[in-house]
Design a protein around this motif. Structure first.
Motif, PDB file in Angstrom:
ATOM      1  N   SER A 128       0.813  -1.199   0.000  1.00  0.00           N
ATOM      2  CA  SER A 128       0.000   0.000   0.000  1.00  0.00           C
ATOM      3  C   SER A 128       0.852   1.257   0.000  1.00  0.00           C
ATOM      4  CB  SER A 128      -0.908   0.029   1.230  1.00  0.00           C
ATOM      5  OG  SER A 128      -1.902  -0.953   1.109  1.00  0.00           O
ATOM      6  N   LYS A 129       0.315   2.299  -0.612  1.00  0.00           N
ATOM      7  CA  LYS A 129       0.967   3.600  -0.553  1.00  0.00           C
ATOM      8  C   LYS A 129       0.314   4.367   0.593  1.00  0.00           C
ATOM      9  CE  LYS A 129       2.065   7.787  -3.043  1.00  0.00           C
ATOM     10  NZ  LYS A 129       1.867   8.601  -4.241  1.00  0.00           N
ATOM     11  N   VAL A 130       1.119   4.676   1.606  1.00  0.00           N
ATOM     12  CA  VAL A 130       0.609   5.369   2.783  1.00  0.00           C
ATOM     13  C   VAL A 130       1.253   6.747   2.851  1.00  0.00           C
ATOM     14  CG1 VAL A 130       0.376   5.308   5.297  1.00  0.00           C
ATOM     15  CG2 VAL A 130       0.326   3.167   3.991  1.00  0.00           C
ATOM     16  N   ILE A 153      -4.384   6.283   2.427  1.00  0.00           N
ATOM     17  CA  ILE A 153      -3.887   4.956   2.072  1.00  0.00           C
ATOM     18  C   ILE A 153      -4.407   4.619   0.676  1.00  0.00           C
ATOM     19  CG2 ILE A 153      -3.844   2.503   2.668  1.00  0.00           C
ATOM     20  CD1 ILE A 153      -4.276   3.338   5.604  1.00  0.00           C
ATOM     21  N   ASN A 154      -3.477   4.396  -0.246  1.00  0.00           N
ATOM     22  CA  ASN A 154      -3.834   4.118  -1.643  1.00  0.00           C
ATOM     23  C   ASN A 154      -4.790   5.174  -2.205  1.00  0.00           C
ATOM     24  OD1 ASN A 154      -2.230   1.806  -1.767  1.00  0.00           O
ATOM     25  ND2 ASN A 154      -3.845   0.549  -0.901  1.00  0.00           N
ATOM     26  N   LEU A 187      -6.272  -3.274   4.657  1.00  0.00           N
ATOM     27  CA  LEU A 187      -6.116  -2.042   3.881  1.00  0.00           C
ATOM     28  C   LEU A 187      -4.649  -1.810   3.549  1.00  0.00           C
ATOM     29  CD1 LEU A 187      -8.045   0.176   2.901  1.00  0.00           C
ATOM     30  CD2 LEU A 187      -7.569   1.419   5.013  1.00  0.00           C
ATOM     31  N   LEU A 188      -3.778  -2.083   4.514  1.00  0.00           N
ATOM     32  CA  LEU A 188      -2.342  -1.883   4.310  1.00  0.00           C
ATOM     33  C   LEU A 188      -1.742  -2.945   3.394  1.00  0.00           C
ATOM     34  CD1 LEU A 188      -1.320  -0.956   7.950  1.00  0.00           C
ATOM     35  CD2 LEU A 188      -1.469   0.591   5.994  1.00  0.00           C
ATOM     36  N   ALA A 247      -3.307  -4.284   0.854  1.00  0.00           N
ATOM     37  CA  ALA A 247      -3.922  -4.200  -0.494  1.00  0.00           C
ATOM     38  C   ALA A 247      -2.903  -3.805  -1.550  1.00  0.00           C
ATOM     39  CB  ALA A 247      -5.066  -3.200  -0.469  1.00  0.00           C
TER      40      ALA A 247
END
Length: 87
Positions: free
Chosen positions: A4-6, A61-62, A84-85, A87
């Motif tokens: 994921s992009k955080v 997040i994303n 979520l993280l 994904a």
């Protein structure tokens, strides 16, 4: 966790920012931090991405705004943060 992009918008001296980053750090999550203490282009970017944002941290997040520290911890308590993280 990877995948994921955080992103997290923070200000210097913000206890909620510290708590949010501590939770992400504890989970081994890499994140991009944008310090908007002095305002500037990143503050404008945050306001554009999350029009309702009045406080920091703002965690994305994303490309999905999830809110601040309380929302991050609530997702974790509900067992929804890890998926979520991941994904």
């Amino acid at each position: 966790m990877a995948g994921s992009k955080v992103e997290i918008y923070t200000k210097w001296g913000c206890g909620f920012c510290v708590r949010a980053k501590a939770l992400l750090d504890a989970k081994g999550v890499a994140y991009e931090e944008y310090d908007i203490t002095m305002g500037g282009p990143k503050k404008a970017e945050m306001t554009q991405r999350v029009p309702s944002a009045m406080t920091v941290p703002q965690i994305i997040i994303n490309n999905r705004p999830i809110g601040g520290c309380d929302e991050l911890h609530a997702l974790d308590r509900a067992g929804k943060l890890d998926p979520l993280l991941a994904a």
